[in-house]
Design a protein around this motif. Structure first.
Motif, PDB file in Angstrom:
ATOM      1  N   ALA A   1       2.352  40.277  25.479  1.00 42.96           N
ATOM      2  CA  ALA A   1       3.764  40.291  25.102  1.00 42.96           C
ATOM      3  C   ALA A   1       4.419  41.589  25.567  1.00 42.96           C
ATOM      4  CB  ALA A   1       3.896  40.157  23.582  1.00 42.96           C
ATOM      5  N   ASP A   2       5.705  41.527  25.804  1.00 40.17           N
ATOM      6  CA  ASP A   2       6.446  42.727  26.196  1.00 40.17           C
ATOM      7  C   ASP A   2       6.407  43.766  25.078  1.00 40.17           C
ATOM      8  OD1 ASP A   2       7.165  41.661  28.620  1.00 40.17           O
ATOM      9  OD2 ASP A   2       9.324  41.669  28.226  1.00 40.17           O
ATOM     10  N   PRO A   3       6.305  45.029  25.448  1.00 38.37           N
ATOM     11  CA  PRO A   3       6.431  46.081  24.430  1.00 38.37           C
ATOM     12  C   PRO A   3       7.898  46.193  23.996  1.00 38.37           C
ATOM     13  CG  PRO A   3       6.319  47.061  26.608  1.00 38.37           C
ATOM     14  CD  PRO A   3       6.105  45.575  26.789  1.00 38.37           C
ATOM     15  N   VAL A   4       8.123  46.831  22.871  1.00 37.98           N
ATOM     16  CA  VAL A   4       9.489  47.089  22.427  1.00 37.98           C
ATOM     17  C   VAL A   4      10.111  48.085  23.405  1.00 37.98           C
ATOM     18  CG1 VAL A   4      10.900  48.065  20.570  1.00 37.98           C
ATOM     19  CG2 VAL A   4       8.898  46.647  20.010  1.00 37.98           C
ATOM     20  N   LEU A   5      11.309  47.763  23.877  1.00 38.27           N
ATOM     21  CA  LEU A   5      11.999  48.654  24.806  1.00 38.27           C
ATOM     22  C   LEU A   5      12.710  49.729  23.990  1.00 38.27           C
ATOM     23  CD1 LEU A   5      13.452  46.030  27.316  1.00 38.27           C
ATOM     24  CD2 LEU A   5      11.301  47.334  27.463  1.00 38.27           C
ATOM     25  N   THR A   6      12.394  50.980  24.274  1.00 35.49           N
ATOM     26  CA  THR A   6      12.929  52.103  23.521  1.00 35.49           C
ATOM     27  C   THR A   6      13.713  53.033  24.440  1.00 35.49           C
ATOM     28  OG1 THR A   6      10.887  53.340  23.824  1.00 35.49           O
ATOM     29  CG2 THR A   6      11.078  52.027  21.796  1.00 35.49           C
TER      30      THR A   6
END
Length: 172
Positions: A106-111
């Motif tokens: 899954a994609d990581p959280v974009l920060t």
């Protein structure tokens, strides 16, 4: 002897000086200041000819505002005038953080990091990335991430890198 009348007219009131406000958005309220002579009274308003407030109107958000004033003193002509409150946008820098993931995860959280945001205020929305799931690099963009109109936003993107997964379960 014929009597005569002595007419006393109102004197000119001097010593009234208005100072406008000009600055960058800082989250605080700002107004003009007006110096008046001793014994004079001042009233303020946000519309010309309607000065009925003892306190000057103040403004927090960006824009240009006109504050009107009326200075009175017994036996003097009334002095009216105005001065501007000009609040310009504050610079805000948003920098996306580079991210990586392994193919199939899954994609990581974009920060992101932000510089210039007034304490207690927040951004709304979220970063997005270019579509794709194959191994490679994908641009992280501003997406719907926004600040209030009190800011001028400068955005610096980054990359989401998808690396190859380890192939398991293959017999030699």
């Amino acid at each position: 002897f014929t009597g005569a009348k002595l007419t006393i007219t109102a004197a000119t009131l001097t010593g009234v000086a208005a100072t406008p406000y000009s600055g960058t958005y800082d989250g605080a309220a700002h107004t003009i200041s007006v110096a008046i002579p001793e014994g004079a009274a001042i009233m303020y308003g946000s519309e010309q000819g309607n000065c009925d407030n003892a306190a000057a109107p103040s403004y927090t958000n960006t824009g240009e505002y006109t504050v009107y004033y009326q200075v009175t003193k017994a036996n003097y002509n009334t002095v009216t005038g105005s001065a501007k409150v000009n609040i310009s946008q504050k610079a805000l820098t948003i920098t996306a953080d580079a991210k990586t993931k392994v193919y199939g995860e899954a994609d990581p959280v974009l920060t992101y990091k932000v510089e210039g945001l007034i304490e207690g205020e927040s951004l709304s929305g979220a970063l997005t990335r270019a579509q794709g799931e194959d191994v490679g690099e994908y641009n992280i963009t501003q997406g719907t991430l926004t600040a209030s109109d009190n800011y001028t936003v400068t955005f610096t993107g980054a990359k989401l890198t998808i690396t190859a997964a380890t192939l398991t379960g293959v017999a030699a």
